[in-house]
Scaffold this active site. Structure first.
Site, PDB file in Angstrom:
ATOM      1  CG  HIS A 371     -17.648  -0.600  16.213  1.00 35.84           C
ATOM      2  ND1 HIS A 371     -18.377   0.269  16.987  1.00 35.84           N
ATOM      3  CD2 HIS A 371     -18.273  -1.797  16.300  1.00 35.84           C
ATOM      4  CE1 HIS A 371     -19.392  -0.381  17.534  1.00 35.84           C
ATOM      5  NE2 HIS A 371     -19.355  -1.640  17.134  1.00 35.84           N
ATOM      6  CB  SER A 388     -20.689   6.148  14.669  1.00 40.29           C
ATOM      7  OG  SER A 388     -20.764   4.753  14.876  1.00 40.29           O
ATOM      8  CD  GLN A 392     -16.070   8.845  16.424  1.00 38.19           C
ATOM      9  OE1 GLN A 392     -15.260   9.748  16.211  1.00 38.19           O
ATOM     10  NE2 GLN A 392     -15.988   7.652  15.842  1.00 38.19           N
ATOM     11  CG  PHE A 423      -9.367   2.165  21.060  1.00 40.74           C
ATOM     12  CD1 PHE A 423      -8.875   1.381  22.090  1.00 40.74           C
ATOM     13  CD2 PHE A 423     -10.078   3.319  21.384  1.00 40.74           C
ATOM     14  CE1 PHE A 423      -9.072   1.719  23.415  1.00 40.74           C
ATOM     15  CE2 PHE A 423     -10.287   3.670  22.718  1.00 40.74           C
ATOM     16  CZ  PHE A 423      -9.780   2.870  23.732  1.00 40.74           C
TER      17      PHE A 423
END
Length: 470
Positions: A371, A388, A392, A423
């Site tokens: 990730h 992704s 985001q 994270f």
């Protein structure tokens, strides 16, 4: 492939609104099975007498012999029971669907004339009222064809509905392959019609009933009195009507037999039930062909992804990116016992998550490390996956101020230095302030606590991606 063919999900938690005509809250459909003269009998070329669904509970076949009592019980249905029911339904103005055994119809011309004159639907109940479970496929296919031919000859029109009843594992497929039927009813698995893909053909299924059925007068632990039958039908109606009032309209089928409910000690229960439902608004009492035509217009078949039927490479290509850059998860999931229940976001997610959960810690760590950082260098360089990037952007991480970008960079660096992986959070569940708050609260967690939380977030991201795809 290990594939499980049974459909254990159906419509799931969100069945469609049937949009019954007139805004009806429930469809109540009566089926009259006409089997008298089509049952097992050496006169019909069968090896033994009938033993099913009569007043002689627990009867056994008599090989090579006629069973006088059994025959006369069936004859009652044709001679007296049918006419009693004909008077009841025509008097109530309710059209019924007849499941007519073709050979029985051929031996009852006056009853057939009464059915058609009343505007009843005469659907096919097979060629003979016999068991099909041990019948070779070619023989059953030939019997279906002969049932259609004889039915058309006797009734004057071909049947549009099919129900064998005493069916085999091949029956639905063989009936569907004829292309003859607007619906098939050899299932008991839902409260609404549905489309079944039968060897590439969309076949409408209108499920039938064995519970709201007078056959339970002739089975152990069944109905012993008309009051029990009425009470069961009333409770079924009340439950389904209440669901309809709550916005989830349903269908209720009632199964009847001339020789059973046609007896005077039972028919009054049916009469009371008809009187009862006619006291409600929003009750539609159609024939099954009317349901089929309505459903085909209102809910036509539509194609959707069928992951459990995909070839392996196509499956991996489609779902290999659900867990970021970890196609091995889809590859292993393909070898699980997938079935129709895995053709939904929840179902396929469960299969993929099982692989992820059972993987080694090192393998799961590799998924976490696949990730990207939130609002990190890959995002700035536009090198994220399409998923992704969209995720985001949904939280505004593609439009940070210089101060926000510096804050994310510092948090990313501190988090990776402490935990050894980026994270991870399902950003579509949060806004930008919520993501920052989670970042600040989680960075100081113990490593194992954070590893477990990151794995949960990875699964959540996968679920959201599958909801987009399926």
């Amino acid at each position: 492939m290990a594939r499980y063919p049974r459909d254990m999900i159906g419509y799931g938690a969100t069945p469609p609104d049937p949009k019954w005509p007139g805004g009806a809250k429930i469809s109540v459909q009566f089926v009259l099975n006409y089997e008298e003269g089509g049952e097992n009998n050496i006169l019909h070329g069968d090896p033994a007498s009938e033993a099913f669904l009569s007043e002689i509970v627990g009867a056994a076949p008599w090989p090579g012999q006629r069973h006088w009592n059994m025959e006369s019980i069936y004859e009652y249905g044709a001679r007296a029971g049918f006419w009693r029911l004909h008077r009841l339904f025509t008097g109530a103005g309710i059209p019924v669907t007849v499941y007519g055994v073709a050979t029985a119809l051929a031996r009852s011309p006056e009853q057939v004339e009464a059915m058609t004159t009343a505007g009843w639907e005469v659907a096919s109940h097979g060629l003979k009222w016999v068991e099909h479970k041990d019948m070779p496929e070619d023989e059953e296919r030939a019997q279906i064809a002969e049932a259609i031919r004889l039915h058309t000859e006797v009734v004057g029109t071909p049947p549009q509905g099919w129900y064998t009843g005493r069916c085999s594992m091949n029956t639905v497929r063989l009936a569907a392959e004829t292309g003859q039927f607007a619906y098939i009813s050899d299932t008991y698995d839902d409260d609404l019609p549905y489309w079944l893909n039968a060897d590439g053909r969309d076949q409408l299924i209108i499920p039938y009933t064995l519970d709201a059925n007078d056959m339970r007068f002739a089975t152990p632990q069944g109905f012993n009195s008309g009051d029990q039958f009425f009470s069961y039908l009333k409770d079924s109606f009340d439950a389904l009507y209440a669901e309809g009032e709550a916005g989830a309209a349903r269908m209720m089928s009632v199964g009847l037999h001339c020789r059973l409910i046609g007896r005077p000690g039972r028919v009054q229960a049916l009469r009371r039930f008809i009187d009862y439902i006619q006291g409600f608004d929003g009750v539609w009492c159609p024939r099954r062909i009317d349901i089929a035509e309505h459903w085909a217009r209102t809910h036509p078949p539509r194609s959707r992804p069928r992951p459990h039927l995909m070839e392996k490479q196509a499956f991996i290509d489609a779902f290999g990116g659900v867990f970021e850059h970890s196609s091995w998860i889809a590859e292993r999931a393909f070898d699980l016992e997938l079935g129709p229940a895995h053709d939904t976001a929840a179902g396929l997610h469960n299969a993929l998550a099982r692989v992820f959960r059972s993987a080694s810690r090192e393998e799961r760590l590799s998924v976490l490390c696949a990730h990207p950082d939130l609002a990190g260098k890959l995002a700035a360089a536009k090198r994220l996956t399409a998923e992704s990037t969209a995720e985001q952007a949904s939280a505004g991480l593609d439009a940070l101020t210089d101060e926000e970008r510096a804050q994310f960079t510092a948090l990313n660096t501190a988090y990776v230095e402490k935990h050894g992986f980026p994270f991870i959070i399902a950003v579509r569940d949060h806004d930008k302030p919520g993501i920052l708050a989670a970042f600040l609260s989680r960075v100081d967690n113990e490593n194992e606590t954070e590893f477990a939380e990151a794995c949960r977030q990875v699964e959540r991201i996968a679920r959201l991606r599958l909801e987009d795809m399926l």
